[in-house]
Design a protein around this motif. Structure first.
Motif, PDB file in Angstrom:
ATOM      1  N   THR A  54       0.829  -1.200   0.000  1.00  0.00           N
ATOM      2  CA  THR A  54       0.000   0.000   0.000  1.00  0.00           C
ATOM      3  C   THR A  54       0.868   1.256   0.000  1.00  0.00           C
ATOM      4  O   THR A  54       0.397   2.325  -0.309  1.00  0.00           O
ATOM      5  N   PRO A  57       2.809   2.861  -4.692  1.00  0.00           N
ATOM      6  CA  PRO A  57       1.674   3.310  -5.489  1.00  0.00           C
ATOM      7  C   PRO A  57       1.580   2.759  -6.903  1.00  0.00           C
ATOM      8  O   PRO A  57       0.487   2.544  -7.388  1.00  0.00           O
ATOM      9  N   GLY A  58       2.717   2.448  -7.552  1.00  0.00           N
ATOM     10  CA  GLY A  58       2.649   2.032  -8.950  1.00  0.00           C
ATOM     11  C   GLY A  58       2.060   0.652  -9.164  1.00  0.00           C
ATOM     12  O   GLY A  58       1.651   0.299 -10.257  1.00  0.00           O
ATOM     13  N   ARG A  59       1.996  -0.143  -8.092  1.00  0.00           N
ATOM     14  CA  ARG A  59       1.602  -1.550  -8.154  1.00  0.00           C
ATOM     15  C   ARG A  59       0.156  -1.705  -8.649  1.00  0.00           C
ATOM     16  O   ARG A  59      -0.737  -0.997  -8.212  1.00  0.00           O
ATOM     17  N   VAL A  60      -0.065  -2.635  -9.542  1.00  0.00           N
ATOM     18  CA  VAL A  60      -1.415  -2.847 -10.056  1.00  0.00           C
ATOM     19  C   VAL A  60      -2.187  -3.779  -9.122  1.00  0.00           C
ATOM     20  O   VAL A  60      -1.699  -4.820  -8.717  1.00  0.00           O
ATOM     21  N   ASN A  61      -3.367  -3.386  -8.749  1.00  0.00           N
ATOM     22  CA  ASN A  61      -4.201  -4.217  -7.895  1.00  0.00           C
ATOM     23  C   ASN A  61      -5.083  -5.129  -8.730  1.00  0.00           C
ATOM     24  O   ASN A  61      -5.541  -4.743  -9.793  1.00  0.00           O
ATOM     25  N   ASP A  80      -7.872  -1.714   3.227  1.00  0.00           N
ATOM     26  CA  ASP A  80      -7.291  -2.697   2.326  1.00  0.00           C
ATOM     27  C   ASP A  80      -7.406  -4.054   3.026  1.00  0.00           C
ATOM     28  O   ASP A  80      -6.469  -4.547   3.623  1.00  0.00           O
TER      29      ASP A  80
HETATM   30  C1  LIG Z   1      -4.001  -0.492  -4.814  1.00  0.00           C
HETATM   31  O1  LIG Z   1      -4.779  -0.503  -3.630  1.00  0.00           O
HETATM   32  C2  LIG Z   1      -4.206   0.225  -2.559  1.00  0.00           C
HETATM   33  C3  LIG Z   1      -5.076   0.018  -1.327  1.00  0.00           C
HETATM   34  O2  LIG Z   1      -6.421   0.239  -1.572  1.00  0.00           O
HETATM   35  C4  LIG Z   1      -4.094   1.704  -2.955  1.00  0.00           C
HETATM   36  O3  LIG Z   1      -3.492   2.413  -1.905  1.00  0.00           O
HETATM   37  C5  LIG Z   1      -3.240   1.815  -4.222  1.00  0.00           C
HETATM   38  O4  LIG Z   1      -3.202   3.138  -4.651  1.00  0.00           O
HETATM   39  C6  LIG Z   1      -3.823   0.933  -5.323  1.00  0.00           C
HETATM   40  N1  LIG Z   1      -2.942   0.963  -6.484  1.00  0.00           N
HETATM   41  C7  LIG Z   1      -3.381   1.277  -7.694  1.00  0.00           C
HETATM   42  C8  LIG Z   1      -2.367   1.266  -8.791  1.00  0.00           C
HETATM   43  O5  LIG Z   1      -4.545   1.557  -7.914  1.00  0.00           O
END
Ligand SMILES: *[C@@H]1O[C@H](CO)[C@@H](O)[C@H](O)[C@H]1NC(C)=O
Ligand SMILES: *[C@@H]1O[C@H](CO)[C@@H](O)[C@H](O)[C@H]1NC(C)=O
Ligand SMILES: *[C@@H]1O[C@H](CO)[C@@H](O)[C@H](O)[C@H]1NC(C)=O
Length: 368
Positions: A54, A57-61, A80
């Motif tokens: 968390t 930030p760049g990580r794809v959910n 989360d």
């Molecule tokens: C992924 O989820 C987390 C927690 O909700 C959030 O903080 C983060 O910005 C999200 N990342 C993207 C790329 O949307």
């Protein structure tokens, strides 16, 4: 990962202290010591942020959309959840249907669909990469007819080991350090065989076996169906007073091994007598030498005699608990944990998959 975080924290703190000590004892550059301390702190902070996505930030959910809650019982999805509750990263669990266009997986719990209380959103245009997941924890005998769900679902979420996302009722975890067993924990017994049953149907195979066994040895019965119902607080303490517990499933189906084994018997501390799938299904998931399978006996008399012999031989009986030195049982009860697990499997799901005949899959016996 909690342990890992704690360890890295300890490691960083000791490193920190070491630096301060070294440079102080050299009675030189105290400032340099503090600088080092600062750098290690910074590194530790950085390491934590890599572990906790968390902060990343760049990580794809992966977005998992639960179309409606199983049995209408909703749970909080604030924050989360997958990370906060289960340390599963990059997993966004939502239950607002407005997420449909962007959801990676949409999950449908079978019971409400089959009973017609909920409908599939067939009129919405389905994003090409989106997967629809069929979810059920019931055995095939209680899933209803799934023929109408041909060519709809891309994945299955089930207690079965061959599901795309297997969600067993319980599983084994290794214990960190070999544990000394306190014998009195499982030797203070007052009943031979116990059974807790809430739903008694005389045509169930388990009811037949119970009737036969009760004619040979005393069987204490508890539960909604009897005159001695059991509150949930009394469940495990009651079972702990029994040598043996009847972990009888309501139906015999591949891999269908429920909390009757994991929670009632193993956590209660009685040796389970199991009636359910074949012995090899149990052996694949349960601790070695931890249960007695009904199929090992050709008559109830044979079984009853065996049980009585075991209670007279304390050493042989105690061997059924040896596994506790190496394993502990984890019982799953929260739907959120099962749903978060999808994210762990997500990257390994086949690119393209369609259950062209879900009904056949659900009743199949031999495709592990
Ligand atoms: C992924 O989820 C987390 C927690 O909700 C959030 O903080 C983060 O910005 C999200 N990342 C993207 C790329 O949307
Ligand atoms: C065994 O169980 C009884 C309750 O029936 C309890 O009074 C007794 O203290 C227990 N003994 C041990 C050693 O735990
Ligand atoms: C999911 O199933 C649908 C319906 O059969 C199919 O059109 C789609 O290509 C499948 N998607 C994946 C990712 O397998």
């Amino acid at each position: 990962s909690h342990v890992f975080q704690l360890r890295s924290k300890c490691f960083c703190c000791s490193l920190n202290a070491l630096f301060v000590l070294i440079f102080r004892s050299m009675k030189r550059c105290v400032l340099f010591g503090f600088l080092c301390a600062f750098v290690t702190c910074f590194l530790c902070g950085w390491q934590r942020s890599v572990q906790n996505p968390t902060f990343y930030p760049g990580r794809v959910n992966v977005t998992i959309l639960l179309w409606y809650w199983p049995f209408g019982r909703s749970l909080s999805l604030k924050g989360d959840v997958c990370w906060d509750l289960y340390q599963i990263p990059s997993c966004k669990l939502v239950d607002q249907q407005s997420y449909f266009p962007t959801a990676n997986v949409v999950v449908f719990h079978n019971k409400e669909l089959v009973q017609g209380h909920q409908k599939l959103p067939v009129t919405l245009s389905r994003p090409p990469a989106q997967r629809w997941a069929w979810m059920s924890l019931e055995s095939s005998a209680h899933n209803g007819n799934l023929q109408k769900f041909a060519n709809i679902f891309n994945m299955t979420i089930s207690y079965r080991r061959d599901a795309d996302v297997p969600v067993p009722y319980g599983e084994l975890l290794p214990v960190e350090r070999e544990e000394q067993l306190a014998e009195d924990n499982f030797m203070n017994k007052s009943s031979l065989v116990c059974w807790v049953v809430s739903n008694y149907r005389s045509h169930y195979k388990r009811s037949q076996v119970y009737k036969e066994l009760k004619a040979i040895v005393p069987v204490k019965v508890y539960g909604r169906w009897t005159k001695t119902p059991l509150s949930s607080e009394d469940l495990l303490p009651t079972i702990s007073r029994c040598y043996f517990y009847l972990s009888f499933e309501n139906s015999v189906a591949k891999d269908y091994i429920t909390e009757k084994l994991w929670k009632n018997a193993y956590q209660g501390g009685a040796v389970p007598i199991v009636l359910g799938p074949p012995k090899r299904d149990y052996e694949a998931v349960a601790p070695p030498h931890s249960f007695i399978h009904i199929d090992e006996f050709s008559t109830a008399k044979e079984l009853g005699t065996h049980l009585q012999q075991l209670t007279k031989d304390k050493k042989r009986y105690a061997e059924y608990f040896d596994w506790k030195k190496h394993w502990k049982v984890k019982v799953y009860t929260d739907w959120r944990e099962r749903l978060c697990k999808i994210c762990l499997m997500y990257n390994n799901l086949p690119q393209h998959k369609v259950y062209s005949d879900l009904q056949s899959w659900a009743v199949s016996l031999n495709n592990t």
